[in-house]
Design a protein around this motif. Sequence first.
Motif, short mmCIF file in Angstrom:
data_model
loop_
_atom_site.label_atom_id
_atom_site.label_comp_id
_atom_site.label_asym_id
_atom_site.label_seq_id
_atom_site.Cartn_x
_atom_site.Cartn_y
_atom_site.Cartn_z
N TRP A 422 48.92 51.93 18.81
CA TRP A 422 48.42 53.13 18.13
C TRP A 422 47.46 52.78 16.99
CZ3 TRP A 422 49.85 53.02 13.02
CH2 TRP A 422 50.96 52.22 12.69
N LEU A 423 47.46 51.52 16.59
CA LEU A 423 46.54 51.12 15.53
C LEU A 423 45.08 51.20 15.97
CD1 LEU A 423 48.41 48.00 14.10
CD2 LEU A 423 48.17 50.23 13.02
N GLN A 424 44.87 51.24 17.30
CA GLN A 424 43.50 51.27 17.80
C GLN A 424 42.89 52.67 17.79
OE1 GLN A 424 42.15 48.25 18.33
NE2 GLN A 424 44.18 47.65 17.56
N GLU A 425 43.70 53.68 17.48
CA GLU A 425 43.15 55.03 17.41
C GLU A 425 42.18 55.14 16.23
OE1 GLU A 425 46.40 57.75 17.31
OE2 GLU A 425 47.29 57.00 19.17
N ARG A 426 41.09 55.87 16.44
CA ARG A 426 40.00 55.89 15.46
C ARG A 426 40.43 56.33 14.06
NH1 ARG A 426 34.82 58.20 18.94
NH2 ARG A 426 34.71 56.43 20.40
N PRO A 427 41.18 57.44 13.91
CA PRO A 427 41.59 57.83 12.55
C PRO A 427 42.42 56.76 11.86
CG PRO A 427 41.95 59.63 14.11
CD PRO A 427 41.63 58.42 14.92
N VAL A 428 43.29 56.09 12.66
CA VAL A 428 44.13 55.04 12.09
C VAL A 428 43.25 53.85 11.69
CG1 VAL A 428 46.04 53.45 12.55
CG2 VAL A 428 46.10 55.78 13.46
N GLN A 429 42.30 53.50 12.55
CA GLN A 429 41.40 52.39 12.24
C GLN A 429 40.63 52.63 10.93
OE1 GLN A 429 40.03 49.24 13.74
NE2 GLN A 429 42.23 49.29 14.17
N HIS A 430 40.19 53.87 10.75
CA HIS A 430 39.45 54.21 9.53
C HIS A 430 40.32 53.99 8.30
CE1 HIS A 430 36.55 56.23 6.97
NE2 HIS A 430 37.53 56.98 6.49
#
Length: 512
Positions: A422-430
């Motif tokens: 789930w760390l690869q999701e864009r909001p999380v990455q930001h």
Amino acid sequence: MRSQSLVKPQFMDSDHAAVTLKWLASRRELGITIHHDEGQEFSVIHPCELEEPGEFLVGGCVVLFTGIAYRSRPEALADHVRKLARAGVSGIGFGVEVVFPSVPESMREAAAEEGVALFSISLEVPFIKVLHEVQEELSRQRNQRRELLLEAQRQLNTAANSGGLENLLKVGAQNLHAHLVLMDNDGRVSAEVRNNQVPEFSMDQLRHWIQESPGDMAKRVGPLTVIGQKIDAFGERSLMLIAVSTQAFATESRALLRHCAGLAELIVARPQRYRAIHQELNSLALALQLGFNVEPGQVRTKIFHSVADSEGKVRPALLKGRSARGVSRIMKTVDQSLERAGRLLFSLDIDDCSVFMIFRGDRTPEEIIDLFQSVLGDARLAVGGQLNWDELEIDVLHQLERIILRARIGGCIGPKESGLDWLQERPVQHAMKKRNEETWGRLDGAGEDLGCTLEAYLRNVGNLSHTARELKIHRHTVSKRLAKIEELIEVDLEDPVTRAELLIVAHSCECA
């Protein structure tokens, strides 16, 4: 069609393993002498020297004793035999040369009068050896019955796959030593196989028996035993597989009949289910051709109903190989396996070497992996977690494409190994990028290998000694560096939540 070797129905007419006194005497190492034999079978053998043993015995058992309680009054042994007979024992084993040199004549006469088997055991043979021999034989019989049942079930599977309903009932009838009839709730016969070793009966009789017992039935009618196994209803129509035999149906026989009924259900239901699915697809194609508005949600509901489990859940999977030919071979083999089990394969070719699939949600990752394991070759398989079918989106595929890279060549990876994907999701990455700048970014250029020290400390779960050993420096040096790190990035490294956060941030940046 090649004829099949059939299992003899040795488990048909008995629900328990048992031995006879004749068999026991055939074990010469036991030194047994038979004085009177009624030919009864037994499965329980019990040493008991009590004068009033009745409440401790079960009917049909064999009792072993030496008569030690009657050392001074041997004339009472005959009455003891009668007590045992009233308690329901089927046989008596008398240990000689312990108290009495041989079996008293009064005991032999009483045993013959009461219809109880009587045998003697020599002094050289302990009772425990007799018990052991009996239990070993009973265990062997039980194992043999299980093996016979498994072999009979295997033959039914082969018959169902190779010859359909008629061949299935033929093999089932011979294994069960019975007539087999598949009849619906209106008394119509869908299929039947007669066994020429079993007396005939009329279909009118059978219809009458079914009307008396509309559910699963088991009854004795004259010389015949009739047992029925109900099959799930198809609309208003329900079916029952009925076996008619002169023999009683033991536990293994009833299990074999249930197995046969389950296979018959798959064969009968498969064409109907496929016809319904094809009709849905035909209707959809026609509606689209005519320009009718088709609600996407309704279409998906109908299509995915046959693959989702009872809770509407599915489980996605992704296969990725090195060649189109290899992937095609794997998918063909898996499709054949699913067809034998009466299941459909839902798959979509992503490219020549990648196939996206969905399975029922109640299928475990291990079951799906087992389906592919033996044919995977140099391909890789990723199995995702359960989700509702209406949650299937392109992101699910992208997630599997990321985690499949962690699988070794020829290996599989399940949802437990997907880790922090789930760390690869864009909001999380930001958010992670920003947090990385506030923490790890401040250590860049600070010298003293602070970044390496912090990473080692976090991966060693905050243990100073293990960190120092890994970095090959003194504990005091580690402590000084950690104090400087706390000052630079303004955190408390004693807090386990903070340590976990920093580790996740580092992992996120590594993945990115």
